[in-house]
Design an enzyme around this catalytic site. Structure first.
Site, PDB file in Angstrom:
ATOM      1  CG  ASN A 177      -0.326   0.050   2.526  1.00 14.40           C
ATOM      2  OD1 ASN A 177       0.815   0.506   2.657  1.00 14.40           O
ATOM      3  ND2 ASN A 177      -1.020  -0.395   3.564  1.00 14.40           N
ATOM      4  N   GLY A 197      -6.214   2.418  -1.903  1.00 17.50           N
ATOM      5  CA  GLY A 197      -7.491   2.512  -1.205  1.00 17.50           C
ATOM      6  C   GLY A 197      -8.620   2.847  -2.164  1.00 17.50           C
ATOM      7  N   GLY A 200      -8.059   3.279  -5.994  1.00 13.54           N
ATOM      8  CA  GLY A 200      -7.718   2.211  -6.923  1.00 13.54           C
ATOM      9  C   GLY A 200      -6.329   1.661  -6.696  1.00 13.54           C
ATOM     10  CG  ASP A 222     -14.234  -4.304   8.282  1.00 16.42           C
ATOM     11  OD1 ASP A 222     -13.203  -3.608   8.288  1.00 16.42           O
ATOM     12  OD2 ASP A 222     -14.323  -5.404   8.861  1.00 16.42           O
ATOM     13  N   GLY A 227      -7.081  -5.331   1.166  1.00 10.14           N
ATOM     14  CA  GLY A 227      -5.773  -5.472   0.519  1.00 10.14           C
ATOM     15  C   GLY A 227      -5.422  -6.943   0.305  1.00 10.14           C
ATOM     16  CG  ASP A 228      -5.109  -9.529   3.548  1.00 10.56           C
ATOM     17  OD1 ASP A 228      -3.935  -9.169   3.331  1.00 10.56           O
ATOM     18  OD2 ASP A 228      -5.627  -9.524   4.674  1.00 10.56           O
TER      19      ASP A 228
HETATM   20  O1  RIB Z   1      -4.876  -7.626   6.451  1.00 14.33           O
HETATM   21  C1  RIB Z   1      -5.844  -7.785   7.454  1.00 14.33           C
HETATM   22  C2  RIB Z   1      -5.355  -8.717   8.513  1.00 14.33           C
HETATM   23  O2  RIB Z   1      -4.264  -8.117   9.168  1.00 14.33           O
HETATM   24  C3  RIB Z   1      -6.358  -9.002   9.602  1.00 14.33           C
HETATM   25  O3  RIB Z   1      -7.200 -10.098   9.294  1.00 14.33           O
HETATM   26  C4  RIB Z   1      -5.500  -9.218  10.830  1.00 14.33           C
HETATM   27  O4  RIB Z   1      -5.457 -10.549  11.250  1.00 14.33           O
HETATM   28  C5  RIB Z   1      -4.110  -8.719  10.434  1.00 14.33           C
HETATM   29  O5  RIB Z   1      -3.271  -9.767  10.244  1.00 14.33           O
END
Ligand code: RIB
Length: 283
Positions: A177, A197, A200, A222, A227-228
């Protein structure tokens, strides 16, 4: 197109203890919050669950405690279709993240890695994966091992921790990021993706902006874990042999859709949902 590429995810699994308050506390301040929620999280587990939901055949390599929380996290990952057979159960507490959200969707996260620090990949064969996705909530030596041995690696350099520049240089793709990008020297790398964010994401080649994609307009509930989902989607797209341009558009839309419910794994989009939003954006 191979609809189920083999993706390995090496990383953390955490129990996320989430509270919402009106405003995040300042240092030394105590604030009251709503009821505490226990949700499945951890950057590695979130990315594994998201990649499976998008249609990849995902194996997760991580470590959880030999405790109720560890069992619960593995059940949850399994319910998303992730292969958890290689996850270690160790004599340390399962990783836990303490997450505070404010009314505007801003967050603060403190992670106690616990069992995640005991992840050991020594006997794991990484050569069979089309691509391996990893992050920095685990021992940096394990990340160095992944970039040395896996045929193709996407490194999500998060959270921002000190990292050997040689490890960064050996990763095929680095995703960060804006804050993480400032903390790292990325200008010599060929394939860097920076998430922005609500604005984009952009792809950089040797410090030069090569592509920028605007995020679709959503009303986030939320943003934890968005990002994951972005990282998972980018990785799945590359594993399907899509171009970086296609991967960036796909991942940007997947990340935005992930913000529409509470919890890092609460709104994981399917491939079809992302494709539908993409089509809408280009019509
Ligand atoms: O990227 C989000 C994650 O960061 C959360 O789920 C938390 O566990 C932290 O690891």
């Amino acid at each position: 197109m191979n609809s189920a590429p083999r993706v390995g995810v090496v990383g953390s699994a955490n129990v996320d203890l989430v509270v919402r308050c009106r405003a995040l506390p300042r240092p030394g301040e105590t604030v009251l919050a709503g009821d505490v929620r226990r949700l499945a999280g951890g950057k590695g587990a979130n990315q594994a669950a998201a990649a499976a939901r998008l249609g990849a055949a995902v194996t997760f390599h991580g470590a959880v405690g030999d405790d109720e929380a560890g069992r619960w996290l593995l059940e949850s990952l399994g319910s998303h279709g992730v292969d958890v057979a290689r996850v270690a159960r160790v004599a340390r507490p399962t990783g836990t993240a303490f997450i505070t959200l404010d009314a505007a969707g801003e967050n603060q996260i403190v992670v106690a890695p616990g069992a995640n620090g005991s992840l050991d990949l020594a006997s794991v064969d990484l050569a069979s994966y089309a691509i391996v996705l990893t992050q920095l909530e685990i021992d940096p030596a394990v990340v160095a091992d992944v970039v040395a041995r896996a045929p193709r690696v996407v490194l999500n350099a998060a959270p921002a921790v000190a990292l050997d520049p040689a490890v960064l240089a050996r990763a095929d793709v680095v995703i960060v990021n804006e804050t993480e990008a400032e903390a790292l020297d990325l200008d010599r790398l060929d394939h860097v993706v920076v998430t922005l964010g609500a604005h984009g994401a952009e792809r950089r080649e040797r410090g030069r902006m090569a592509q920028r994609v605007a995020a679709p307009a959503v009303t986030p509930v939320d943003t934890v874990g968005a990002g994951d989902v972005f990282c998972a989607a980018y990785t799945v797209a590359l594993a399907r042999a899509w171009s970086p341009d296609e991967a960036l558009a796909y991942a940007t839309h997947a990340g935005a859709l992930a913000t529409l419910a509470l919890g890092a794994q609460g709104a994981l989009p399917t491939d079809q949902e992302v494709v539908t939003w993409l089509a809408r954006a280009s019509s």
